[in-house]
Design a protein around this motif. Structure first.
Motif, PDB file in Angstrom:
ATOM      1  N   HIS A 150      -1.766  -4.794  10.936  1.00  0.00           N
ATOM      2  CA  HIS A 150      -1.950  -3.498  10.285  1.00  0.00           C
ATOM      3  C   HIS A 150      -2.481  -3.721   8.869  1.00  0.00           C
ATOM      4  N   ASP A 175      -1.935  -1.755   5.003  1.00  0.00           N
ATOM      5  CA  ASP A 175      -1.179  -0.710   4.298  1.00  0.00           C
ATOM      6  C   ASP A 175      -2.168   0.136   3.504  1.00  0.00           C
ATOM      7  N   HIS A 214      -2.996  -7.589   8.266  1.00  0.00           N
ATOM      8  CA  HIS A 214      -2.013  -8.672   8.179  1.00  0.00           C
ATOM      9  C   HIS A 214      -0.898  -8.458   9.200  1.00  0.00           C
ATOM     10  N   ARG A 264       5.401  -0.970  -3.732  1.00  0.00           N
ATOM     11  CA  ARG A 264       4.110  -0.259  -3.707  1.00  0.00           C
ATOM     12  C   ARG A 264       4.097   0.860  -4.748  1.00  0.00           C
TER      13      ARG A 264
END
Ligand SMILES: O=C(O)CCC(=O)C(=O)O
Ligand SMILES: [Fe+2]
Length: 316
Positions: free
Chosen positions: A213, A215, A295, A313
């Motif tokens: 995936h 992010d 990743h 994040r």
């Protein structure tokens, strides 16, 4: 080993970790069964100052811009034990390596970001006190159990996070004071960076994983910076350059183990990188890494121990 109360002060955290440094840790010995290196080996490796022995990349180099001693957002003026200990040791700062992925994407890897015993104290705290859940998610129209435990912490008033049809409720930073200490320590090391949310993952052994995936959710903007801190059993973190067919919703490919979904790269080695993420290490993904790369943390038959990963994040 003493168990931590979530309301312990940061001074207690420091004294517990100092105590732990003088005692064998039951958690440490339990988790070392997964093939992880010992503290002594870790230190000796660091002294050798090897460039990314665990990174399949020729492009790694020392980052001469590494500075410590500044805090990017000192919301409160408290100097936490973790921050203090990192500043104290700034004369012997952990080696920082930058991996240039090309086209505006790069990574920074700090193998010994947090001291070994302190990292086990934090592991123990997180394992015991985080309200872990294993949610049902939707992948390719089918419901399945997420192949790892999770928890989400965020500042209030942010756009909610949503992935694979799952919208986690956000806990407050105030619920988990050690997480604020870790955030402060990251901000000391990265003075220009800001983080206001944290996704926690716990991998309970070899069969837990995160599929391919990126992010790249809109709420993080076009160039998200993600700081990923690892505790416990060492696991591989694999990055692969996106191809046109890697549609954004191959995202978090929970439908099958990451390994099976790996496609051969047409343009050679530099399209894939693998890191064995050490206990106490920090990996920062920057620039266009989420736009141009995917990743995963694949299943690994020999990784029997528990691993906890924190990804900090910034929700814009
Ligand atoms: O566990 C890791 O190292 C990575 C976790 C991850 O990629 C994520 O939570 O988005
Ligand atoms: Fe991720």
């Amino acid at each position: 080993m003493a168990r931590m109360n979530p309301h312990n002060s940061t001074a207690d955290l420091l004294s517990e970790s100092l105590q732990a440094a003088n005692e064998p840790s039951d958690v440490a010995s339990k988790n070392l069964s997964c093939g992880q290196i010992t503290n002594e080996e870790d230190e000796s490796l660091d002294k050798q100052n090897k460039c990314c022995s665990d990174i399949v990349s020729d492009s790694c180099k020392d980052d001469s811009n590494y500075k410590t001693g500044l805090n990017c957002h000192q919301e409160d003026q408290r100097r936490t034990s973790l921050v203090a200990s990192i500043v104290e040791t700034s004369h012997d700062a952990p080696t920082r390596r930058t991996i240039d992925l090309g086209h505006g994407s790069d990574l920074i890897y700090i193998q010994r970001f947090l001291p070994f015993q302190k990292s086990w104290t934090l592991f123990d705290y997180l394992d015991k006190h985080i309200p872990w859940t294993r949610p049902t998610i939707r992948v390719f129209g089918r419901s399945c159990l997420q192949p790892r435990d999770t928890c989400y912490v965020a500042s209030s008033g942010l756009t909610p996070l949503m992935y694979s049809g799952y919208r986690p409720d956000a806990y407050s930073w105030d619920d988990f004071p050690p997480l604020k200490d870790i955030l402060d320590a990251i901000c000391v090391a990265f003075p220009g960076s800001r983080f206001n949310s944290l996704l926690l993952n716990r991998y309970n052994g070899a069969n837990d994983y995160v599929g391919w995936h990126a992010d790249d959710e809109k709420l993080y903007g076009p160039t998200p910076e993600i700081a990923s801190l690892s505790f416990g059993c060492e696991r591989d973190f694999v990055l692969k350059k996106k191809k046109l067919q890697d549609s954004s919703r191959e995202k978090r490919g929970e439908g099958g183990p990451a390994k099976k979904r790996l496609k051969k790269s047409s343009s050679g080695e530099e399209d894939q990188h693998s890191f064995a993420l050490k206990h106490g290490s920090l990996l920062v993904m920057r620039g266009y890494t989420q736009r141009d790369w995917i990743h995963s943390v694949p299943k690994r038959a020999k990784a029997e121990g528990t691993r906890i990963n924190l990804t900090f994040r910034l929700v814009l």
